[in-house]
Scaffold this motif. Structure first.
Motif, PDB file in Angstrom:
ATOM      1  N   ILE A  16      -2.726  16.326 -21.478  1.00 20.32           N
ATOM      2  CA  ILE A  16      -2.636  15.192 -20.564  1.00 20.32           C
ATOM      3  C   ILE A  16      -3.743  15.333 -19.533  1.00 20.32           C
ATOM      4  O   ILE A  16      -3.993  16.431 -19.028  1.00 20.32           O
ATOM      5  CB  ILE A  16      -1.255  15.103 -19.869  1.00 20.32           C
ATOM      6  CG1 ILE A  16      -1.238  13.922 -18.879  1.00 20.32           C
ATOM      7  CG2 ILE A  16      -0.883  16.412 -19.188  1.00 20.32           C
ATOM      8  CD1 ILE A  16       0.144  13.611 -18.328  1.00 20.32           C
ATOM      9  N   ILE A  32       6.693  15.920 -19.722  1.00 21.89           N
ATOM     10  CA  ILE A  32       5.652  15.787 -20.745  1.00 21.89           C
ATOM     11  C   ILE A  32       5.261  17.152 -21.298  1.00 21.89           C
ATOM     12  O   ILE A  32       5.156  17.344 -22.515  1.00 21.89           O
ATOM     13  CB  ILE A  32       4.420  15.069 -20.157  1.00 21.89           C
ATOM     14  CG1 ILE A  32       4.763  13.606 -19.850  1.00 21.89           C
ATOM     15  CG2 ILE A  32       3.226  15.147 -21.116  1.00 21.89           C
ATOM     16  CD1 ILE A  32       3.682  12.879 -19.084  1.00 21.89           C
ATOM     17  N   SER A  80      13.668  12.305 -21.640  1.00 17.57           N
ATOM     18  CA  SER A  80      12.333  11.706 -21.733  1.00 17.57           C
ATOM     19  C   SER A  80      12.421  10.240 -22.101  1.00 17.57           C
ATOM     20  O   SER A  80      11.741   9.387 -21.524  1.00 17.57           O
ATOM     21  CB  SER A  80      11.490  12.451 -22.774  1.00 17.57           C
ATOM     22  OG  SER A  80      11.171  13.751 -22.350  1.00 17.57           O
ATOM     23  N   ALA A 140       5.946  10.825 -24.174  1.00 14.09           N
ATOM     24  CA  ALA A 140       4.930  11.489 -23.350  1.00 14.09           C
ATOM     25  C   ALA A 140       3.793  10.527 -23.048  1.00 14.09           C
ATOM     26  O   ALA A 140       3.286  10.462 -21.920  1.00 14.09           O
ATOM     27  CB  ALA A 140       4.399  12.736 -24.061  1.00 14.09           C
TER      28      ALA A 140
END
Length: 244
Positions: A233, A135, A74, A209
């Motif tokens: 999200i 994410i 990430s 994220a």
């Protein structure tokens, strides 16, 4: 706010944290799983272990290493400022099914469960499949310690006007209203526990994220419940018709 309330979409602002600060914070977060992996490796080599015990330790070692790799992956994607993300219509149900399938062994190993709840028909969204999976995996990793047998972690897909919201609902301690600002401030100060009420939560996972979502033209946010929180999200709905 009610336990199942919906907040307004969060507008993501420019993060003040530099890549170097993030890298140092990530190194700190990775120290714990690396120490655990070393301990597990030493335990596996013990001669007095039974085959079943050795297999159990090996599985735990594998799951721990996968979580550490997800965090590092990430960060690598989020700090690559030159990266151009190809966007395309995505089936959110398919992405969520893949994420739940990948996270289930980790949850099972901890005696927990993660489930997916969605409407029968959901519209396609615009995004990058790999980044979206990253994410959601991060949200799932953070929720691991905050569920019970009667209250498993729930991943949900809902439509809100012109966007699709994918959320991960947990049952942990309360989170601050200004959690995103607090994370930035405490990570910048190299605080040992960026989220005081949730010491096992990866602040780096949430920060990356947020960055990855912005790279897709989407936004992350959270909802405070009486008995936990939902991290979500929001992504734009695609103009193409869903075949579901």
């Amino acid at each position: 706010m009610s336990s199942e309330g919906i907040s307004q979409p969060m507008v993501v602002s420019e993060e003040p944290l530099s890549d170097s600060v993030l890298s140092m914070a990530t190194a700190g977060e990775l120290a714990s799983p690396l120490v655990l992996m070393r301990q597990l490796s030493l335990a596996i080599s013990a001669a007095e272990l039974s085959d079943d015990e050795r297999q159990l330790l090996g599985k735990r070692l594998s799951l721990t290493s996968e979580r550490a790799l997800r965090l590092a992956s990430s960060l690598a994607m989020a700090t690559n400022a030159q990266q151009q993300l190809p966007l395309e219509p995505i089936n959110p149900l398919s992405v969520c099914q893949d994420v739940v399938h990948e996270l289930s062994p980790l949850f099972t190993a901890h005696g927990q469960k993660i489930i997916l709840r969605s409407r029968t028909r959901v519209p396609l969204l615009v995004g990058n499949r790999r980044v979206l999976q990253q994410i959601l995996m991060s949200f799932g990793d953070n929720a691991l310690q905050y569920c019970t047998e009667k209250s498993p972690i729930r991943m949900t897909i809902t439509s809100h006007g012109k966007f699709v919201r994918i959320g991960v609902r947990d049952y942990g301690p309360a989170v601050p209203i200004d959690i995103w600002q607090k994370i930035d401030e405490r990570v910048a100060r190299r605080a040992s526990a960026p989220i005081a009420t949730r010491p096992t939560t990866s602040a780096i996972g949430l920060i990356t994220a947020r960055r990855l979502a912005k790279m897709m033209g989407s936004a992350v946010g959270h909802i405070r419940h009486r008995d936990g929180a939902t991290f979500y999200i929001d992504l734009n709905i695609s103009g193409q018709m869903s075949l579901l």
